[in-house]
Design a protein around this motif. Sequence first.
Motif, PDB file in Angstrom:
ATOM      1  N   ASP A   1     -12.440  -0.609   1.832  1.00 61.82           N
ATOM      2  CA  ASP A   1     -11.349  -0.246   1.054  1.00 61.82           C
ATOM      3  C   ASP A   1     -10.948  -1.061  -0.169  1.00 61.82           C
ATOM      4  O   ASP A   1     -10.692  -0.471  -1.267  1.00 61.82           O
ATOM      5  N   TRP A   2     -11.023  -2.309  -0.101  1.00 60.75           N
ATOM      6  CA  TRP A   2     -11.079  -3.119  -1.309  1.00 60.75           C
ATOM      7  C   TRP A   2     -12.330  -3.916  -1.537  1.00 60.75           C
ATOM      8  O   TRP A   2     -13.057  -4.452  -0.439  1.00 60.75           O
TER       9      TRP A   2
ATOM     10  N   ARG B   1     -10.202  -0.399  -5.455  1.00 64.60           N
ATOM     11  CA  ARG B   1      -9.821   0.239  -4.335  1.00 64.60           C
ATOM     12  C   ARG B   1     -10.529   1.526  -4.338  1.00 64.60           C
ATOM     13  O   ARG B   1     -10.749   2.115  -5.193  1.00 64.60           O
TER      14      ARG B   1
ATOM     15  N   ASN C   1     -10.677  -5.467   5.682  1.00 59.54           N
ATOM     16  CA  ASN C   1     -10.500  -4.383   4.935  1.00 59.54           C
ATOM     17  C   ASN C   1     -10.919  -4.522   3.557  1.00 59.54           C
ATOM     18  O   ASN C   1     -11.197  -3.853   2.590  1.00 59.54           O
TER      19      ASN C   1
ATOM     20  N   ASP D   1      -2.081  -8.421   2.210  1.00 59.28           N
ATOM     21  CA  ASP D   1      -1.535  -7.370   2.129  1.00 59.28           C
ATOM     22  C   ASP D   1      -2.066  -6.193   2.925  1.00 59.28           C
ATOM     23  O   ASP D   1      -1.558  -5.201   3.578  1.00 59.28           O
ATOM     24  N   TYR D   2      -3.642  -6.050   2.940  1.00 61.57           N
ATOM     25  CA  TYR D   2      -4.218  -5.175   3.325  1.00 61.57           C
ATOM     26  C   TYR D   2      -5.175  -5.474   4.580  1.00 61.57           C
ATOM     27  O   TYR D   2      -6.054  -4.555   4.940  1.00 61.57           O
ATOM     28  N   LYS D   3      -5.221  -6.700   5.263  1.00 57.05           N
ATOM     29  CA  LYS D   3      -6.077  -7.365   6.000  1.00 57.05           C
ATOM     30  C   LYS D   3      -7.387  -7.466   5.664  1.00 57.05           C
ATOM     31  O   LYS D   3      -8.064  -6.932   4.765  1.00 57.05           O
TER      32      LYS D   3
END
Length: 350
Positions: A93-94, A81, A144, A139-141
């Motif tokens: 982001d990830w 992350r 991303n 969880d984070y799209k």
Amino acid sequence: MLAHDHDSDATSRKFMKRYILGRLVYGMYDRFKRARKYEEWWTEVHYDLWELDKVLTKEELNKYATAVEYEHKNKYFGVFRRNNVFPLAEFPDWVVAIRGTHLLSSTDLKNDLAIVLETLKSSKLIKILKVVVRRLGKDYKYCNVNVTGHSLGAAAGLLVCRRLALKGCLVEGHFFNPPFVALESLARTCAHAVKHALMRVFPADGEKLYERLKNAAWGASSTAFQAVVEPDGKKKAFAEFTTLAEVNWSPYLYVNKHDLICKTFLSHFTGAMHGSIDEDRKMWYSTVTEFSKWFLGKTESFHLLPSAHLVVIETFEERPYRAHKLWNWMVDPQLPYEFKQAKLIPSPHT
């Protein structure tokens, strides 16, 4: 700002992203080897490593306990992350970063063989990797999340992202030296080698001899092939290929022209298909592996793609294996490269 300044900035950002993704993969190599201070590969570019128990739900950890244990033992990939102190939007982001083969690992060598036989889909690596990427996307799209890997890691990442794309979940993938060494491609490579050898030995008649041998081999094998071919295999492969074209999933493939393991991607994307798609089966259907299904179970092609962003370099090495090294992509910010958005068939959205 002048136009060339914009171009220079864009090139610099592309190199920086490639450099960061490469560092994360290098970190996975060094973590597996238990090298000193391996964490610096990602901490110095402002990423944190997340353990799987922070990524997956308790239900997933229990359901896939065997695959989780497999990953803990072999340390193939890491989930990263980005820190808030590194706010540039170009960088994801990830990131899921997957290492390649360590030659002293028998498990890695078995997975390499599975790439050739197109049975990598059955490995525990693919099982846990798909669960992790899918959880991050939910969880984070998915927009991303990036997936990156080198060699074996590139093959695993391509397979997982390809599966998700077939379900409409598009994940940006950056794959260094992805292998294109399935049985189908190896058979073609051997055929070309035989042809060139005959033409050297028999300059006048070499090509005719090759055609005779090829026709004889094809005649002998076609009957056997028709007996074992899976009736729905071709339909399924065709449907998947067209679906990938419709969703317009195009992974970034980093290919070295001198790398024997991945350079076949360049010939795969030489030009667009002519006529109807089904006339050029070798672009979307791996026929040779139909034989292996009878001995090894179901196979799955990860390398037959309708489109890709090709990033191509040419670093001549006296020792060919060096062209396959990840370091080639990181050592020089000014390394000249070719960029091509390659499409075998046009997307309905373009």
